[in-house]
Design a protein around this motif. Structure first.
Motif, PDB file in Angstrom:
ATOM      1  N   THR A 419      45.345  20.420  54.608  1.00  0.00           N
ATOM      2  CA  THR A 419      44.639  21.291  53.673  1.00  0.00           C
ATOM      3  C   THR A 419      43.265  20.741  53.308  1.00  0.00           C
ATOM      4  O   THR A 419      43.035  19.537  53.301  1.00  0.00           O
ATOM      5  CB  THR A 419      45.480  21.490  52.394  1.00  0.00           C
ATOM      6  OG1 THR A 419      44.887  22.526  51.615  1.00  0.00           O
ATOM      7  CG2 THR A 419      45.540  20.223  51.568  1.00  0.00           C
ATOM      8  N   VAL A 505      50.359  28.424  50.280  1.00  0.00           N
ATOM      9  CA  VAL A 505      49.199  28.239  51.147  1.00  0.00           C
ATOM     10  C   VAL A 505      48.237  29.398  50.940  1.00  0.00           C
ATOM     11  O   VAL A 505      48.653  30.559  50.884  1.00  0.00           O
ATOM     12  CB  VAL A 505      49.617  28.170  52.630  1.00  0.00           C
ATOM     13  CG1 VAL A 505      48.404  27.936  53.520  1.00  0.00           C
ATOM     14  CG2 VAL A 505      50.650  27.076  52.855  1.00  0.00           C
ATOM     15  N   THR A 507      44.714  30.859  52.743  1.00  0.00           N
ATOM     16  CA  THR A 507      43.789  30.734  53.873  1.00  0.00           C
ATOM     17  C   THR A 507      42.702  31.795  53.737  1.00  0.00           C
ATOM     18  O   THR A 507      42.955  32.905  53.255  1.00  0.00           O
ATOM     19  CB  THR A 507      44.515  30.906  55.213  1.00  0.00           C
ATOM     20  OG1 THR A 507      45.198  32.164  55.222  1.00  0.00           O
ATOM     21  CG2 THR A 507      45.525  29.787  55.428  1.00  0.00           C
ATOM     22  N   GLU A 535      51.228  27.348  58.084  1.00  0.00           N
ATOM     23  CA  GLU A 535      50.020  28.027  57.600  1.00  0.00           C
ATOM     24  C   GLU A 535      49.623  29.200  58.476  1.00  0.00           C
ATOM     25  O   GLU A 535      48.725  29.972  58.132  1.00  0.00           O
ATOM     26  CB  GLU A 535      48.849  27.046  57.505  1.00  0.00           C
ATOM     27  CG  GLU A 535      48.359  26.499  58.825  1.00  0.00           C
ATOM     28  CD  GLU A 535      49.030  25.185  59.197  1.00  0.00           C
ATOM     29  OE1 GLU A 535      50.240  25.051  58.915  1.00  0.00           O
ATOM     30  OE2 GLU A 535      48.366  24.319  59.766  1.00  0.00           O
ATOM     31  N   SER A 538      45.355  30.928  63.010  1.00  0.00           N
ATOM     32  CA  SER A 538      44.083  31.454  62.515  1.00  0.00           C
ATOM     33  C   SER A 538      43.359  32.257  63.586  1.00  0.00           C
ATOM     34  O   SER A 538      43.340  31.854  64.756  1.00  0.00           O
ATOM     35  CB  SER A 538      43.190  30.301  62.052  1.00  0.00           C
ATOM     36  OG  SER A 538      41.892  30.761  61.752  1.00  0.00           O
ATOM     37  N   MET A 549      41.533  26.130  54.163  1.00  0.00           N
ATOM     38  CA  MET A 549      42.880  26.292  53.606  1.00  0.00           C
ATOM     39  C   MET A 549      43.031  25.488  52.312  1.00  0.00           C
ATOM     40  O   MET A 549      42.515  24.383  52.186  1.00  0.00           O
ATOM     41  CB  MET A 549      43.911  25.825  54.641  1.00  0.00           C
ATOM     42  CG  MET A 549      45.356  25.870  54.162  1.00  0.00           C
ATOM     43  SD  MET A 549      46.530  25.530  55.503  1.00  0.00           S
ATOM     44  CE  MET A 549      46.131  23.807  55.849  1.00  0.00           C
TER      45      MET A 549
END
Length: 560
Positions: A419, A505, A507, A535, A538, A549
């Motif tokens: 993160t 989480v 994002t 997560e 992406s 993130m």
């Protein structure tokens, strides 16, 4: 007798100082004035004798020479009624400072024994700390400060500031001139809390502070929603102090860096005799943008000690009655430090907070009733309640958890390690009753984006709680409180009893979770196979977009 001192030698007092100090031998509420330690623009610090406890103390008097004067009777009087409001506001700030310091108890924070108002002004009594300022100490050293000395000092100060931050109070004026190295212990004491203020939640209060350009972060120059102050504000200033001690120079002004960042990272200065880990810790804490900076003192301390926060340490709390007081005379052992500081893996206050969240069990009972949305206001002492001894994991629970699938813990830890920022998490309840209580919490993110929530239940089931079949996407805006679950998705605890862990989480881009092969579980996503990359995938992995993130981890208990 425990003799301490506030500063070094007593200064000469000029006849036109305007402050007219109390004469030696004068008695103030039983304290005998023995001499003058320091004169400042807003007050005088005396060396005094406490005959009741037979000890030397520092007595601080509020007396701004430009606004007020002392009459022959000893009374303090405003020089001109035009300045009455300014004088009174300053005295309220003085009393506030005393009241705040009286609440704190840490070896690196000034302790206030008592404070009172009399004779038209106010006083506070403190220990007498003998030593010199950190700036003077630096000037007296011919060789660079040893890392083995610097790190324990910084650890002590991060711990002290964390105590303040847990009360949602920020120092906002940290500099080498405001830190004393004690003569008898060699440990630091943080002084001058005149700029400190308490901030409840996100409520902004106007204030005026004379900034030290090299130590003040950019958010102290303007009270803007996008540049709010918090624990990260003191992190920057303390890192600037570390930079000064490591290089002999202060970092460039944060305002100048916003226009043209001339800061040279410490990791690129190979001539400096410090470890790469220490250099990186200071560099990150000196990031100009608050969102890119180390968010709280806990994170800064862990970086200084070159340790990674360990999720498993959350379930190794100290025995009841143990105090978390590391030996600051020498660097703290990494494992010991994780046990002492990593219990709840959280920042103490502000947007850097990683709170202990709600432990709740699956399966969930979904109710169709409308739920009153919680009002999540940080408490006066902390943004989240500490678990009571009764709610901490016992030996049986800890043993059972140690037999759980290590992949889940590893997957949670992997996300936390990757993160960029820490989330602030605000629980409504820390213990939930099966069949009655609802899951309710709030989060504040330093970045805008999309939210995903995972829970590992007491039966080792791993669920993607959000997004789900009914709530395909949840958007969060940076700096704004988001209350979860959504109003149309009330979730009630259903048992069995036990501890569960949550991972949240955020994002910047909406992520793809196809690789998790989610199975329907009462409308939620059951993860039975791969627990890697929680997560999500992406879209920036194949395009040139930005997708940072933020994450946080938490736990509480569910009871029958």
């Amino acid at each position: 007798m425990n003799d301490h001192t506030v500063i070094q030698s007593a200064p000469a007092v000029s006849g036109n100082s305007g402050q007219q100090p109390l004469p030696v031998g004068a008695l103030i509420e039983g304290f005998e004035i023995r001499g003058i330690i320091g004169l400042g623009g807003f007050g005088i610090v005396y060396e005094a004798w406490d005959p009741m406890l037979e000890r030397q103390v520092a007595l601080k008097e509020y007396l701004p020479g430009t606004l007020a004067m002392r009459l022959p009777t000893g009374e303090v009087q405003v020089r001109d009624e035009r300045h009455r409001n300014t004088f009174d506001a300053g005295m309220r700030s003085f009393i506030n400072e005393a009241r705040l310091l009286a609440q704190f108890d840490h070896a690196a924070l000034v302790k206030v024994y008592r404070f009172w108002e009399m004779s038209g002004t106010a006083y506070m009594v403190m220990p007498l700390y003998r030593g010199i300022t950190l700036k003077q100490h630096h000037e007296q050293q011919e060789e660079p400060l040893a890392e083995s000395t610097l790190v324990p000092w910084l650890v002590a100060l991060t711990e002290a500031l964390e105590v303040m931050h847990q009360q949602q109070c920020y120092h906002r004026d940290i500099s080498p001139e405001n830190i004393i190295i004690q003569e008898n212990t060699g440990l630091p004491i943080l002084l001058d809390f005149g700029a400190a203020r308490r901030a409840i939640g996100h409520v902004s209060q106007p204030f005026t502070v004379i900034l030290k350009a090299s130590y003040a972060p950019i958010e102290q120059y303007a009270e803007l929603p996008s540049l709010s102050q918090g624990p990260w504000t003191d992190v920057y200033a303390l890192a600037a102090v570390a930079h000064f001690l490591m290089t002999g120079k202060t970092p460039p002004s944060s305002v100048g860096r916003m226009v043209n960042d001339s800061y040279t990272p410490l990791v690129e200065q190979e001539n400096l005799p410090f470890s790469t880990a220490l250099k990186k810790a200071v560099d990150r804490a000196l990031a100009v943008q608050p969102g890119e900076r180390t968010q709280c003192m806990r994170q800064f301390r862990e970086a200084l000690l070159n340790q990674q926060p360990d999720v498993l340490d959350l379930f190794s709390p100290p025995t009841q009655g143990d105090k978390l007081q590391p030996n600051l005379a020498s660097p703290v052992n990494s494992r010991q430090n994780k046990q002492e500081y990593g219990q709840y893996w959280r920042c103490a206050a502000g947007a850097g907070l990683l709170s202990v969240l709600i432990l709740i069990s699956l399966p969930w009972i979904l109710t169709g009733t409308q739920v009153e949305q919680p009002v999540l206001i940080p408490s006066e002492t902390s943004s989240a309640k500490e678990p009571s001894p009764e709610t901490l994991p016992n030996e049986e629970t800890t043993s059972a958890m140690s037999k759980a699938s290590p992949d889940v813990y590893g997957a949670f830890q992997a996300v936390l390690n990757r993160t960029h920022f820490a989330l602030e998490i605000q629980p409504k309840e820390t213990v939930l009753k099966i069949g009655e209580d609802l899951l309710r919490f709030g989060i504040v993110s330093p970045i805008s984006g999309y939210v995903a929530v995972y829970v590992r239940s007491s039966d080792n089931t791993l669920i993607q709680l959000l997004p789900n079949a009914r709530v395909p996407a949840i958007r969060i805006e940076s700096g704004q409180l988001l209350e979860l679950p959504p109003a149309n998705e009330p979730i009630q605890a259903a048992g069995p009893e036990g501890l569960n862990q949550f991972l949240i989480v955020v994002t910047e881009q909406a992520r793809d979770y196809a690789h998790l092969k989610l199975q329907d579980h009462y409308g939620f996503g059951l993860i039975e196979h791969s627990v890697q990359n929680l997560e999500g995938t992406s879209p920036c992995s194949s395009t040139s977009c930005r997708d940072q993130m933020a994450a946080g981890w938490f736990s509480v208990e569910e009871m029958d």
